[in-house]
Motif scaffolding. Structure first.
Motif, PDB file in Angstrom:
ATOM      1  N   ILE A   1       0.842  -1.196   0.000  1.00  0.00           N
ATOM      2  CA  ILE A   1       0.000   0.000   0.000  1.00  0.00           C
ATOM      3  C   ILE A   1       0.881   1.251   0.000  1.00  0.00           C
ATOM      4  O   ILE A   1       1.810   1.367   0.803  1.00  0.00           O
ATOM      5  CB  ILE A   1      -0.934   0.027   1.227  1.00  0.00           C
ATOM      6  CG1 ILE A   1      -1.738  -1.275   1.322  1.00  0.00           C
ATOM      7  CG2 ILE A   1      -1.848   1.241   1.171  1.00  0.00           C
ATOM      8  CD1 ILE A   1      -2.666  -1.535   0.152  1.00  0.00           C
ATOM      9  N   TYR A   2       0.582   2.183  -0.907  1.00  0.00           N
ATOM     10  CA  TYR A   2       1.324   3.439  -0.999  1.00  0.00           C
ATOM     11  C   TYR A   2       0.327   4.597  -0.889  1.00  0.00           C
ATOM     12  O   TYR A   2      -0.610   4.697  -1.696  1.00  0.00           O
ATOM     13  CB  TYR A   2       2.074   3.532  -2.335  1.00  0.00           C
ATOM     14  CG  TYR A   2       3.118   2.458  -2.531  1.00  0.00           C
ATOM     15  CD1 TYR A   2       4.443   2.670  -2.155  1.00  0.00           C
ATOM     16  CD2 TYR A   2       2.769   1.235  -3.098  1.00  0.00           C
ATOM     17  CE1 TYR A   2       5.398   1.682  -2.351  1.00  0.00           C
ATOM     18  CE2 TYR A   2       3.718   0.244  -3.285  1.00  0.00           C
ATOM     19  CZ  TYR A   2       5.029   0.466  -2.910  1.00  0.00           C
ATOM     20  OH  TYR A   2       5.977  -0.518  -3.092  1.00  0.00           O
ATOM     21  N   GLN A   3       0.529   5.440   0.114  1.00  0.00           N
ATOM     22  CA  GLN A   3      -0.329   6.610   0.274  1.00  0.00           C
ATOM     23  C   GLN A   3      -0.006   7.653  -0.801  1.00  0.00           C
ATOM     24  O   GLN A   3       1.072   7.636  -1.403  1.00  0.00           O
ATOM     25  CB  GLN A   3      -0.149   7.217   1.675  1.00  0.00           C
ATOM     26  CG  GLN A   3      -0.554   6.282   2.809  1.00  0.00           C
ATOM     27  CD  GLN A   3      -2.010   5.867   2.727  1.00  0.00           C
ATOM     28  OE1 GLN A   3      -2.879   6.666   2.375  1.00  0.00           O
ATOM     29  NE2 GLN A   3      -2.284   4.590   3.052  1.00  0.00           N
ATOM     30  N   ARG A   4      -0.949   8.566  -1.013  1.00  0.00           N
ATOM     31  CA  ARG A   4      -0.803   9.546  -2.085  1.00  0.00           C
ATOM     32  C   ARG A   4       0.508  10.330  -1.990  1.00  0.00           C
ATOM     33  O   ARG A   4       1.137  10.637  -3.013  1.00  0.00           O
ATOM     34  CB  ARG A   4      -1.979  10.519  -2.064  1.00  0.00           C
ATOM     35  CG  ARG A   4      -1.944  11.532  -3.223  1.00  0.00           C
ATOM     36  CD  ARG A   4      -2.946  12.644  -3.021  1.00  0.00           C
ATOM     37  NE  ARG A   4      -4.310  12.135  -3.031  1.00  0.00           N
ATOM     38  CZ  ARG A   4      -5.345  12.806  -2.530  1.00  0.00           C
ATOM     39  NH1 ARG A   4      -5.151  13.984  -1.964  1.00  0.00           N
ATOM     40  NH2 ARG A   4      -6.562  12.300  -2.576  1.00  0.00           N
ATOM     41  N   SER A   5       0.939  10.632  -0.788  1.00  0.00           N
ATOM     42  CA  SER A   5       2.178  11.409  -0.608  1.00  0.00           C
ATOM     43  C   SER A   5       3.411  10.643  -1.082  1.00  0.00           C
ATOM     44  O   SER A   5       4.477  11.239  -1.290  1.00  0.00           O
ATOM     45  CB  SER A   5       2.345  11.790   0.866  1.00  0.00           C
ATOM     46  OG  SER A   5       2.424  10.619   1.674  1.00  0.00           O
ATOM     47  N   LYS A   6       3.270   9.330  -1.241  1.00  0.00           N
ATOM     48  CA  LYS A   6       4.396   8.496  -1.666  1.00  0.00           C
ATOM     49  C   LYS A   6       4.296   8.111  -3.144  1.00  0.00           C
ATOM     50  O   LYS A   6       5.056   7.256  -3.615  1.00  0.00           O
ATOM     51  CB  LYS A   6       4.445   7.211  -0.823  1.00  0.00           C
ATOM     52  CG  LYS A   6       4.512   7.436   0.681  1.00  0.00           C
ATOM     53  CD  LYS A   6       5.833   8.064   1.090  1.00  0.00           C
ATOM     54  CE  LYS A   6       5.940   8.188   2.615  1.00  0.00           C
ATOM     55  NZ  LYS A   6       7.206   8.812   3.031  1.00  0.00           N
ATOM     56  N   VAL A   7       3.348   8.743  -3.852  1.00  0.00           N
ATOM     57  CA  VAL A   7       3.086   8.354  -5.248  1.00  0.00           C
ATOM     58  C   VAL A   7       3.178   9.574  -6.162  1.00  0.00           C
ATOM     59  O   VAL A   7       2.624  10.632  -5.856  1.00  0.00           O
ATOM     60  CB  VAL A   7       1.684   7.716  -5.389  1.00  0.00           C
ATOM     61  CG1 VAL A   7       1.427   7.325  -6.847  1.00  0.00           C
ATOM     62  CG2 VAL A   7       1.538   6.507  -4.475  1.00  0.00           C
ATOM     63  N   ILE A   8       3.889   9.411  -7.253  1.00  0.00           N
ATOM     64  CA  ILE A   8       3.897  10.416  -8.325  1.00  0.00           C
ATOM     65  C   ILE A   8       3.443   9.714  -9.595  1.00  0.00           C
ATOM     66  O   ILE A   8       4.012   8.695  -9.994  1.00  0.00           O
ATOM     67  CB  ILE A   8       5.292  11.028  -8.535  1.00  0.00           C
ATOM     68  CG1 ILE A   8       5.777  11.722  -7.258  1.00  0.00           C
ATOM     69  CG2 ILE A   8       5.277  12.005  -9.713  1.00  0.00           C
ATOM     70  CD1 ILE A   8       7.202  12.233  -7.355  1.00  0.00           C
ATOM     71  N   LYS A   9       2.404  10.261 -10.214  1.00  0.00           N
ATOM     72  CA  LYS A   9       1.870   9.671 -11.448  1.00  0.00           C
ATOM     73  C   LYS A   9       2.244  10.548 -12.626  1.00  0.00           C
ATOM     74  O   LYS A   9       2.071  11.757 -12.598  1.00  0.00           O
ATOM     75  CB  LYS A   9       0.341   9.530 -11.342  1.00  0.00           C
ATOM     76  CG  LYS A   9      -0.315   8.928 -12.567  1.00  0.00           C
ATOM     77  CD  LYS A   9      -1.830   8.820 -12.375  1.00  0.00           C
ATOM     78  CE  LYS A   9      -2.512   8.262 -13.616  1.00  0.00           C
ATOM     79  NZ  LYS A   9      -3.991   8.185 -13.449  1.00  0.00           N
ATOM     80  N   LYS A  10       2.766   9.920 -13.685  1.00  0.00           N
ATOM     81  CA  LYS A  10       3.167  10.652 -14.880  1.00  0.00           C
ATOM     82  C   LYS A  10       2.628   9.953 -16.125  1.00  0.00           C
ATOM     83  O   LYS A  10       2.378   8.743 -16.110  1.00  0.00           O
ATOM     84  CB  LYS A  10       4.706  10.721 -14.982  1.00  0.00           C
ATOM     85  CG  LYS A  10       5.374  11.562 -13.898  1.00  0.00           C
ATOM     86  CD  LYS A  10       6.885  11.502 -14.034  1.00  0.00           C
ATOM     87  CE  LYS A  10       7.586  12.361 -12.989  1.00  0.00           C
ATOM     88  NZ  LYS A  10       7.541  13.786 -13.336  1.00  0.00           N
ATOM     89  N   VAL A  11       2.447  10.734 -17.176  1.00  0.00           N
ATOM     90  CA  VAL A  11       2.073  10.165 -18.467  1.00  0.00           C
ATOM     91  C   VAL A  11       3.060  10.671 -19.512  1.00  0.00           C
ATOM     92  O   VAL A  11       3.696  11.714 -19.346  1.00  0.00           O
ATOM     93  CB  VAL A  11       0.632  10.534 -18.877  1.00  0.00           C
ATOM     94  CG1 VAL A  11      -0.363   9.914 -17.915  1.00  0.00           C
ATOM     95  CG2 VAL A  11       0.454  12.045 -18.969  1.00  0.00           C
ATOM     96  N   PHE A  12       3.184   9.915 -20.592  1.00  0.00           N
ATOM     97  CA  PHE A  12       4.091  10.272 -21.681  1.00  0.00           C
ATOM     98  C   PHE A  12       3.583  11.530 -22.368  1.00  0.00           C
ATOM     99  O   PHE A  12       2.392  11.663 -22.661  1.00  0.00           O
ATOM    100  CB  PHE A  12       4.159   9.111 -22.670  1.00  0.00           C
ATOM    101  CG  PHE A  12       5.293   9.205 -23.643  1.00  0.00           C
ATOM    102  CD1 PHE A  12       6.598   9.054 -23.225  1.00  0.00           C
ATOM    103  CD2 PHE A  12       5.049   9.434 -24.994  1.00  0.00           C
ATOM    104  CE1 PHE A  12       7.650   9.122 -24.131  1.00  0.00           C
ATOM    105  CE2 PHE A  12       6.085   9.505 -25.909  1.00  0.00           C
ATOM    106  CZ  PHE A  12       7.398   9.349 -25.469  1.00  0.00           C
TER     107      PHE A  12
END
Length: 657
Positions: A367-378
Motif C-alpha cells: 500500500i502506498y499513500q498519495r504522498s508516496k506516489v507520483i503519477k506521470k504520463v508520456f
C-alpha cells in the motif's frame, strides 16, 4: 516345390500370396498397424534368416515377420530398428566433456540450459507400433539422441553449457527412481552414451509407470540449479495414464498437478514445460491438463501428439529444443551476449484473478499513500518526456504476487484506492522489468530510460493505429463492422518505499479472452483469409472506392486476423520502410468494435526500440512470412514503390501527396 517357399512366392502376384496368421500374429499386426499387403511383400521379397526351432525371419523395407516353416503362419511381426552409429570422439573432446561435467557439478553460474526428461518405461512402451523403431521406448531414445542432441550440436544451438537429465518413471510409488543422466553436458560424448542406451537395450520396459516419484526427482534436479539466468526445461513422455492411482487413492492425480504447479510457480516463464503422448489421443487428458496448469503460472508449455513414426517423434523433440533456444535468445543481452538474470518473484495462478476487486487486502498488497506516489504520463509534444498528472485517489495498491510474465516484463495486479482500501476506477496492471540487471539498478536514469522506451513504443504504435483507422474509414466498400485498432495508454507511477523505491508501468487490465496474432520473430499466430501477396505498382492508385456502388455492391467484412496482419503491413509502408509494428496481442472490445492491444514490439532500421527491436532482420522476417490478405492492397494504396530487382519485394520510398 513347397508352395510356401520364397521361390514360389516370388513367382506369384503379391495379392495371391497365402497369408496365414496366428492369433498372436494377428494381434501384433493390428497393434503395430502393419497392413496385410505389406506382410505379403515381406514374404515375397524379404531376406530370409533361420531362427531355429522351425522358424524363419523375413526382413523387407523396414518390416520383419517371424514365420513358422512347417505351416507358413506368421507368428509375429514388427518394424525393424536401424542401430544408431556412435560419433568418433577425440581425446581432447573427452577431456573437455569431463571438464564441463566438473564445472556444472561445482557451479551452475555459467550454465545456459538444463532440460529434464521424464520417460515412461512401463510395459506398454514395449509396443512395436512406432514405424522405424523396434519399440516405443527405443523410439524415444532415438529421437532424444538424434533430434535433441545431435541436430542441436550440428546447428550450433547447444553446447557444453547446456545439459540434460533423464529420469525414468517407477513401477511403484516406493521404488527408487532411476536417473540415467544427471546434468550431463550436451556433447558428442553424451550422444554416444544415448546411442549405447538405444542399441544395447540398457532400459527394458516393464511394469507400471508412476509419475509422482519421477516428478519429485525432476523437481529436486531442477531446484539444484540456482542460476536465474539458466533456462530450465521439463518434458514428460508417456504412452498412457499414470499408474499412481493403483497404489494410492484418487488424490494421486491431484498430487501430480500440485507438483507441476509448485515447479511452475517457482520458475515461471523460464520453464519450458512439454508433454509428449505416444499412442491414442484419448489417453492423454492429464498431459494436456498439466500443460494448462504450468501455463497458468507463466511457464511456456505445449502438449504434442506426434505420429507414430520415428520422424514424428523426432519433430516433437526438435520443437522442444527450439523452444529452449527461443527462451535463451529472449533472455540474452545483445550487448554482452550473455543470458540475463530473471528476477525471483512469487507467482499466483492467472486463471484465479477475480474480474472485480472492491477492497484490497493489505496483507496481500503493498500500500502506498498519495504522498508516496507520483503519477506521470508520456508527453507526445516533447520527445522522451513525461508530464505529471494528479492522483485522484488516496493511494495505490500493488499486489505482492505476480500473475503474468512476458519476454520483457513481470505483471502484478494494481489499483488506485481510497483510505479504507476500497478500489476506485478500473482494474489496472503494473509492469516491472523481468530482469535483475534492469530492475535492481540504483541508476535512476537507467530505470527512466526503460520506461521511456516502453511508453515511446506504445505511443508510436498508437500513432500508427490512428492513421490505419483513418484509412479504413476512407474505404467505402469496407463493412463498418470490421474491427479497428487501438493500443492501451500507459502511465508511470513512482512509488516511494522505505526498502526500495519502485518505478512501474501501469495500464488498464484486459479481462476478456487474450489473443496473439503475430510475434516479433516473423511468426503468424492467427491467420485470416490470405491471398497471393499483392504488388503495388507506382501508378496503381486503385482501391475498392473506385467502382463501388453503395446501392448494389456487397460490402467486404474482414476478420480480426486479417485486420491485425494488415495493420503490421501498413506500418511498414506508412513509415517509409523505417519501422514495423509487430507482436500484436490483446483482446477484442465487442462494445466498441476495437482490437485493444498491448505490449507491441517495433522493428526499426536504426534499432532504437530496445531488446525486442531486431532491426532490418526483424522487418525482413515479417515480410518473408507475411501473406497479404484482401485488405493489404487497398489499405496500402497511395504509397509509391521503389525499383528493386525483385518485383514482389516490399520496398517503399515515398508517399504520394
Amino acid at each position: 516345390m513347397n508352395p510356401l517357399s520364397p521361390r514360389s512366392n516370388q513367382s506369384l502376384p503379391t495379392t495371391l500370396i497365402d497369408l496365414p496368421v496366428s492369433n498372436h500374429g494377428r494381434m501384433r499386426k493390428e497393434q503395430r498397424r502393419i497392413h496385410s499387403h505389406t506382410l505379403k511383400r515381406v514374404k515375397k521379397y524379404g531376406k530370409k534368416l533361420r531362427q531355429g526351432g522351425g522358424r524363419s525371419r523375413y526382413i523387407h523395407n523396414g518390416v520383419e515377420a517371424v514365420v513358422e516353416d512347417a505351416t507358413g503362419k506368421i507368428i509375429t511381426c514388427f518394424h525393424s530398428a536401424t542401430p544408431l552409429t556412435c560419433m568418433p570422439v577425440s581425446q581432447n573432446e573427452h577431456l573437455e566433456h569431463k571438464a564441463a561435467v566438473k564445472i556444472l557439478s561445482k557451479s551452475n553460474t555459467s550454465q545456459t540450459s538444463l532440460t529434464v526428461f521424464i520417460i515412461d518405461a512401463s510395459g506398454s512402451m514395449r509396443n512395436s507400433d512406432v514405424r522405424g523403431s523396434r519399440t516405443r521406448l527405443k523410439a524415444v531414445f532415438r529421437a532424444l539422441a538424434e533430434d535433441f542432441v545431435k541436430s542441436e550440436i550440428n546447428n550450433g544451438t547447444k553446447t557444453k553449457t547446456d545439459a540434460i537429465s533423464v529420469v525414468l518413471m517407477t513401477r511403484s510409488l516406493d521404488e527408487e527412481v532411476r536417473v540415467i543422466f544427471d546434468n550431463e553436458p550436451i556433447s558428442w560424448i553424451l550422444y554416444n552414451k544415448l546411442v549405447r542406451v538405444h542399441n544395447e537395450d540398457m532400459v527394458i520396459p516393464g511394469g507400471h509407470g508412476c509419475y509422482l516419484p519421477a516428478l519429485e526427482k525432476a523437481e529436486e534436479i531442477l531446484m539444484k540449479n540456482s542460476s536465474a539466468s539458466c533456462v530450465l526445461g521439463l518434458t514428460i513422455l508417456s504412452d498412457g495414464r499414470p499408474s499412481d492411482h493403483k497404489f494410492q487413492s484418487n488424490k494421486a492425480i491431484e498430487r501430480i498437478h500440485e507438483r507441476i504447479e509448485n515447479i511452475s510457480s517457482k520458475i515461471g516463464r523460464r520453464l519450458i514445460f512439454s508433454t509428449v503422448g505416444i499412442g491414442s489421443d484419448k489417453e492423454f487428458k492429464l498431459l494436456k491438463d498439466l500443460c494448462k496448469s504450468a501455463n497458468d503460472y507463466g511457464a511456456i508449455s505445449e502438449f504434442s501428439l506426434p505420429s507414430r513414426t520415428t520422424s514424428g517423434l523426432g519433430e516433437a523433440f526438435s520443437s522442444i529444443a527450439s523452444s529452449i533456444t527461443a527462451s535463451q535468445v529472449e533472455m540474452t543481452d545483445f550487448g554482452s551476449k550473455k543470458q540475463k538474470t530473471v528476477r525471483q518473484v512469487a507467482r499466483e495462478r492467472r486463471s484465479l484473478i477475480p474480474m472485480l476487486t472492491e477492497v484490497v487486502d493489505p496483507k496481500e498488497f503493498l500500500i502506498y499513500q498519495r504522498s508516496k506516489v507520483i503519477k506521470k504520463v508520456f508527453d507526445p509534444k516533447v520527445e522522451g518526456k513525461f508530464k505529471d498528472v494528479p492522483l485522484k485517489a488516496d493511494g495505490v495498491a500493488l499486489r505482492k504476487k505476480a500473475f503474468d510474465e512476458g519476454a520483457e516484463r513481470i505483471v502484478h495486479q494494481f489499483f488506485e484506492i481510497m483510505n479504507n482500501y476500497s478500489t476506485v476506477g478500473k482494474p489496472l496492471v503494473a509492469k516491472e522489468s523481468r530482469f535483475v540487471e534492469e530492475h535492481s539498478t540504483s541508476d535512476g536514469a537507467a530505470k527512466e530510460d526503460y520506461v521511456k522506451r516502453f511508453c515511446s513504443i506504445h505511443y508510436e504504435a498508437q500513432r500508427m493505429a490512428k492513421a490505419f483507422n483513418q484509412k479504413l474509414k476512407e474505404l467505402k466498400a469496407l463493412d463498418p463492422s470490421t474491427a479497428r485498432i487501438s493500443f492501451l495508454d500507459c502511465s508511470v507511477y513512482y512509488l516511494e518505499d522505505e526498502d526500495e523505491d519502485k518505478l512501474v508501468l501501469v495500464e488498464e487490465r484486459l479481462n476478456q479472452k487474450f489473443q496473439k496474432w503475430n510475434n516479433n520473430g516473423g511468426k503468424i499466430l492467427n491467420k485470416g483469409m490470405n491471398q497471393e501477396c499483392f504488388v503495388i505498382n507506382e501508378d496503381d492508385e486503385s482501391s475498392w472506392n473506385d467502382d463501388f456502388d453503395p446501392e448494389n455492391d456487397v460490402k467486404v467484412f474482414l476478420s480480426h486476423e486479417d485486420v491485425a496482419q494488415a495493420f503490421s503491413h501498413f506500418t511498414y509502408y506508412h513509415s517509409l520502410e523505417k519501422i514495423l509494428v509487430v507482436d500484436l496481442q490483446g483482446v477484442f472490445d465487442r462494445k466498441n468494435n476495437i482490437l485493444r492491444l498491448t505490449d507491441p514490439s517495433i522493428h526499426s532500421v536504426n534499432k532504437k526500440y530496445g531488446r525486442t527491436d531486431f532491426g532490418q532482420g526483424g522487418i525482413q522476417k515479417f515480410l518473408d512470412t507475411h501473406e497479404c490478405n484482401y485488405l493489404c492492397k487497398h489499405i496500402n494504396s497511395g504509397f509509391r514503390r521503389g525499383r528493386t530487382n525483385n518485383e514482389n519485394s516490399h520496398v517503399c520510398i515515398t508517399i504520394d501527396e
